[in-house]
Design a protein around this motif. Structure first.
Motif, short mmCIF file in Angstrom:
data_model
loop_
_atom_site.label_atom_id
_atom_site.label_comp_id
_atom_site.label_asym_id
_atom_site.label_seq_id
_atom_site.Cartn_x
_atom_site.Cartn_y
_atom_site.Cartn_z
N PRO A 581 0.85 -1.20 0.00
CA PRO A 581 0.00 0.00 0.00
C PRO A 581 0.88 1.25 0.00
O PRO A 581 1.93 1.28 0.65
CB PRO A 581 -0.79 -0.11 1.30
CG PRO A 581 -0.68 -1.55 1.71
CD PRO A 581 0.62 -2.04 1.20
N GLY A 582 0.46 2.27 -0.71
CA GLY A 582 1.25 3.50 -0.74
C GLY A 582 0.88 4.36 -1.91
O GLY A 582 -0.02 4.06 -2.68
N GLY A 583 1.60 5.48 -2.04
CA GLY A 583 1.33 6.39 -3.13
C GLY A 583 2.02 7.72 -2.92
O GLY A 583 2.95 7.85 -2.11
N THR A 584 1.54 8.72 -3.62
CA THR A 584 2.17 10.04 -3.65
C THR A 584 1.85 10.84 -2.39
O THR A 584 0.73 10.81 -1.90
CB THR A 584 1.70 10.82 -4.88
OG1 THR A 584 2.01 10.05 -6.05
CG2 THR A 584 2.40 12.17 -4.98
N VAL A 585 2.85 11.55 -1.87
CA VAL A 585 2.64 12.46 -0.75
C VAL A 585 1.98 13.73 -1.28
O VAL A 585 2.46 14.34 -2.24
CB VAL A 585 3.98 12.80 -0.07
CG1 VAL A 585 3.76 13.78 1.08
CG2 VAL A 585 4.64 11.53 0.44
N GLU A 586 0.87 14.13 -0.68
CA GLU A 586 0.16 15.31 -1.12
C GLU A 586 0.71 16.56 -0.44
O GLU A 586 1.31 16.48 0.64
CB GLU A 586 -1.34 15.17 -0.83
CG GLU A 586 -1.98 14.05 -1.64
CD GLU A 586 -3.49 13.97 -1.41
OE1 GLU A 586 -3.99 14.69 -0.52
OE2 GLU A 586 -4.15 13.18 -2.12
N ALA A 587 0.53 17.69 -1.08
CA ALA A 587 1.04 18.96 -0.57
C ALA A 587 0.51 19.22 0.83
O ALA A 587 -0.68 19.12 1.08
CB ALA A 587 0.65 20.11 -1.50
N GLY A 588 1.43 19.53 1.74
CA GLY A 588 1.03 19.95 3.07
C GLY A 588 0.88 18.84 4.10
O GLY A 588 0.71 19.13 5.28
N GLU A 589 0.93 17.55 3.71
CA GLU A 589 0.73 16.50 4.70
C GLU A 589 2.06 15.90 5.12
O GLU A 589 3.06 15.91 4.38
CB GLU A 589 -0.19 15.40 4.15
CG GLU A 589 0.37 14.55 3.05
CD GLU A 589 -0.61 13.47 2.58
OE1 GLU A 589 -1.62 13.25 3.25
OE2 GLU A 589 -0.34 12.85 1.53
N LEU A 591 4.63 12.74 6.30
CA LEU A 591 4.85 11.41 5.74
C LEU A 591 3.97 10.38 6.43
O LEU A 591 3.40 9.49 5.78
CB LEU A 591 6.33 11.03 5.86
CG LEU A 591 7.30 11.90 5.05
CD1 LEU A 591 8.74 11.57 5.43
CD2 LEU A 591 7.09 11.69 3.56
N GLU A 592 3.84 10.50 7.76
CA GLU A 592 2.99 9.56 8.49
C GLU A 592 1.53 9.68 8.04
O GLU A 592 0.83 8.68 7.88
CB GLU A 592 3.10 9.80 10.00
CG GLU A 592 4.47 9.47 10.60
CD GLU A 592 5.43 10.65 10.56
OE1 GLU A 592 6.46 10.59 11.22
OE2 GLU A 592 5.12 11.64 9.85
N ALA A 593 1.08 10.92 7.86
CA ALA A 593 -0.30 11.12 7.40
C ALA A 593 -0.50 10.56 6.00
O ALA A 593 -1.57 10.02 5.68
CB ALA A 593 -0.65 12.61 7.44
N ALA A 594 0.52 10.70 5.15
CA ALA A 594 0.41 10.15 3.80
C ALA A 594 0.26 8.63 3.85
O ALA A 594 -0.51 8.04 3.09
CB ALA A 594 1.63 10.54 2.97
N VAL A 595 1.00 7.98 4.76
CA VAL A 595 0.91 6.52 4.89
C VAL A 595 -0.51 6.11 5.29
O VAL A 595 -1.12 5.22 4.68
CB VAL A 595 1.95 6.00 5.90
CG1 VAL A 595 1.68 4.53 6.23
CG2 VAL A 595 3.35 6.17 5.36
N THR A 596 -1.06 6.74 6.33
CA THR A 596 -2.39 6.33 6.80
C THR A 596 -3.47 6.66 5.77
O THR A 596 -4.43 5.91 5.61
CB THR A 596 -2.71 7.01 8.14
OG1 THR A 596 -2.65 8.44 7.99
CG2 THR A 596 -1.71 6.58 9.20
#
Length: 692
Positions: A581-589, A591-596
């Protein structure tokens, strides 16, 4: 070559079909145009949908447009939901149905030779490309085409002209077709003439120009001050919003400028047309002295930012006049409604106790909200409205209402001299003003501690989500059977609004999404509750080198290791690879928030940022793009993994670590070996920096 819509329709109805997509074309698309995560593609002249369906299979979200109803009917029957099938004349009709945030790929297969306005259409399509995106034109070659069918093909000069307008272009052979990949629209080379010269179109009598124009002409109004600058040769660049009327101008066309006060007219030849995504980018690229020699760059930026607002004011004036003609006024509400639907969300209580307090209604329209607050909550309301016809509706019905003062004017200008207010609110109106102008004015126009309540569009009638950049986009206002009215709105993501408010001296206390009671209604409203902070001492500032974003050359993503007693969780991508599971990190978030977030979106599993342990950074590259991948381990989660709708990865399953399958996605393989170097996995190398 000119073929009418009826002729295309008849051809499809008679069973006429065109060259099938070849294996070589499929290979070139896969090699040179792989779909990014959540990539969008536009297929122009899609016909019966074979290419659009193939792009969907590559992982793109596809819009497919054609002007033949028969072609689209067959495309829908054959390929179902592979694309959004849109009936649209790409050269003449409004592009409102298309994605305003652009596309990663635009294709024109067997289409370009049929365009009547090739340069204008390609320039317009180029303006819809996202950074790093490409247009692909696939066309027969004149040298390989029978003479009687020459009009369906391009010769070498036409191909050279097509490629000349782009920063980079590649040409490949596709079994007798030219497969041309175009990136980076290149601006033209000239500007409007700086002084009377041979470049200026000679004046002709008005009746001659209007009756039999030998070249394309466009009539625009120009303020007297700017007219004088153009006439004297001091102003050589004019800025216009790209409405359909303005976008119709091509290099070489004649523009007839008219000064409204004096009635004078001046003919100018358009020598260069350059699109920009923001006024800051425009002023960085152009010489401000050629735009307005009598104003500084900062003064010009402030003036330019009002261009969209002037367009919106014109629209709301027309809207108000239509309602006046109908004699319609909304009834006074029983409670303050923040959304178009009764009973959805809170009421006036979120403003606090406004008894006897001065409250500002921003963009008050017909005035019914202001009257409600004055009558039902004893507030002293100033209702300000820029549109003269909307103001006329309010005063024609509610003038003299105790506790309400109706003001016709611009709220930003008004707040410069008004006493600070105890509270302010805007119901659907603030998005029509540049927040870089409105929010500083509201900060200065409110007392410390005063609430600011904003109801704003989040998702529109077409299901378009809010923008992730602070830029306006076109939104249409519809009123019954009248023609829709164009506006430019700042439809921004909640996080962007929070950042803007915070930067301008507000504390955001809550952001709620208000949903309609009807399940099939895609519209969503944001309700933002903010409060004016006390004045702060002067702080040391910082600023970027330029308003332009850095040139994109890197991509950052996350991948999550979710380990159970049954093994590690892997899903199958629509292209066949097995992935974490995973994907692109969005602006402003974070790394941990991107993972969840990615874990929830792709698998349905719910975890908290505190459940995420970051392993480190993996750096490799794909072509010229630097790829940064951050691996993570999720220790605790809730739920069972399942395929999620509209996601590229699904069929989730647990795999024992000693029975990992072949065909792992490279980034997932790199994360697994960074976590457990003993795992027998082959992959391309990456530089790994572990986190302490």
């Amino acid at each position: 070559m000119s073929i009418t819509q009826d002729e295309w329709n008849s051809g499809y109805a008679d069973g006429r079909r065109y060259r099938r997509l070849t294996d070589r074309e499929r290979s070139l698309l896969a090699t040179h145009l792989p779909a990014p995560v959540d990539g969008k593609a536009l297929d122009v002249g899609c016909g019966v949908g074979e290419l659009a369906a193939h792009l969907s299979s590559l992982g793109y979200h596809v819009d497919a447009v054609d002007w033949s109803d028969n072609a689209l009917a067959e495309a829908t029957a054959q390929h179902g939901n592979a694309a959004r099938w849109l009936r649209l004349d790409i050269e003449l009709e409004d592009w409102a149905p298309l994605h305003a945030d652009g596309y990663d790929l635009i294709t024109l297969r067997l289409v370009y030779p049929f365009l009547k306005h090739r340069d204008r259409t390609m320039r317009a399509l180029g303006s819809r490309l996202r950074p790093g995106a490409a247009i692909v034109a696939i066309t027969p070659l004149a040298a390989d085409t029978p003479a009687e069918r020459r009009d369906i093909a391009l010769d070498e000069d036409e191909l050279a002209h097509l490629r000349a307008g782009w920063s980079t272009s590649e040409r490949h052979d596709a079994e007798g077709l030219a497969f041309v990949v175009l990136r980076g629209p290149r601006p033209a080379d000239a500007t409007p003439p700086s002084s009377p010269s041979a470049d200026r179109t000679p004046r002709a009598p008005a009746d001659a120009r209007d009756a039999t124009p030998t070249s394309r002409q466009h009539h625009f109004s120009l303020r007297e001050r700017y007219y004088t600058q153009v006439e004297s040769g001091r102003k050589t660049i004019d800025i216009r919003v790209g409405t359909p009327k303005k976008a119709a101008v091509e290099t070489g066309d004649t523009i007839v400028f008219r000064a409204p006060n004096s009635g004078r007219e001046l003919d100018i030849v358009a020598k260069r047309i350059t699109p920009y995504t923001s006024f800051e980018e425009l002023l960085d690229a152009e010489d401000p002295a050629r735009i307005d020699p009598d104003r500084t760059r900062e003064e010009q930026l402030a003036n330019l930012r009002r261009i969209y607002e002037d367009l919106n004011a014109e629209t709301w004036t027309v809207y108000g006049q239509r309602q006046l003609n109908r004699g319609y006024m909304p009834p006074l509400p029983k409670r303050l409604e923040w959304a178009p639907w009764e009973g959805v969300g809170p009421g006036a209580e979120i403003l606090g106790d406004v008894t006897g307090k001065r409250v500002l209604d921003i963009g008050s329209g017909p005035g019914h909200h202001a009257v409600h607050l004055a009558r039902m909550h004893d507030a002293q309301v100033t209702a300000i409205e820029l549109s003269p016809t909307q103001h006329q509706r309010a005063t024609g019905t509610h003038a003299g209402t105790p506790g309400v003062r109706f003001v016709h004017g611009d709220v930003i200008d008004y707040l410069r001299t008004a006493q600070p207010f105890d509270a302010a609110y805007a119901i659907g109106s603030l998005a029509f003003t540049d927040p870089h102008r409105s929010l500083p004015a509201l900060r200065d126009g409110l007392r410390p501690g005063a609430p600011l309540i904003l109801s704003l569009l989040h998702t529109d009638l077409h299901g378009r989500s809010p923008s992730t950049t602070v830029a306006p986009r076109e939104q249409m206002i519809k009123l019954r059977d009248d023609p829709p009215l164009p506006t430019r709105m700042w439809v921004l993501a909640p996080q962007l609004w929070e950042e803007l408010l915070t930067e301008n001296g507000f504390r955001v206390e809550a952001i709620d999404l208000l949903l309609p009671p009807e399940e099939n209604n895609p519209v969503v409203q944001q309700l933002i509750r903010a409060r004016r902070l006390p004045n702060r001492p002067t702080r040391v500032s910082s600023r970027p080198r330029t308003k332009r974003p850095p040139a994109p050359h890197a991509a950052i993503g996350v991948g999550a290791i979710v380990l159970s007693d049954q093994g590690v969780l892997l899903g199958r991508h629509r292209r066949g690879t097995l992935e974490l599971p995973g994907g692109t990190v969005e602006a402003g978030e974070s790394l941990e928030a991107a993972v969840t977030r990615e874990l929830a979106e792709e698998t349905g599993l719910i975890a908290q940022p505190d459940d995420v342990t970051l392993l480190g950074t993996l750096v490799d590259h794909v072509g010229v793009i630097v790829r940064v991948t951050v691996g993570a381990v999720v220790s605790t989660w809730q739920g069972q993994p399942a395929t999620q709708p509209d996601e590229s990865v699904g069929d989730w399953a647990w795999y024992p670590l000693d029975q990992l399958p072949d065909g792992l996605f490279v980034c997932s393989a790199q994360i697994l070996t960074a976590w457990r170097p003993d795992l027998p996995i082959d992959h391309t190398p990456a530089h790994f920096t572990p986190y302490a």
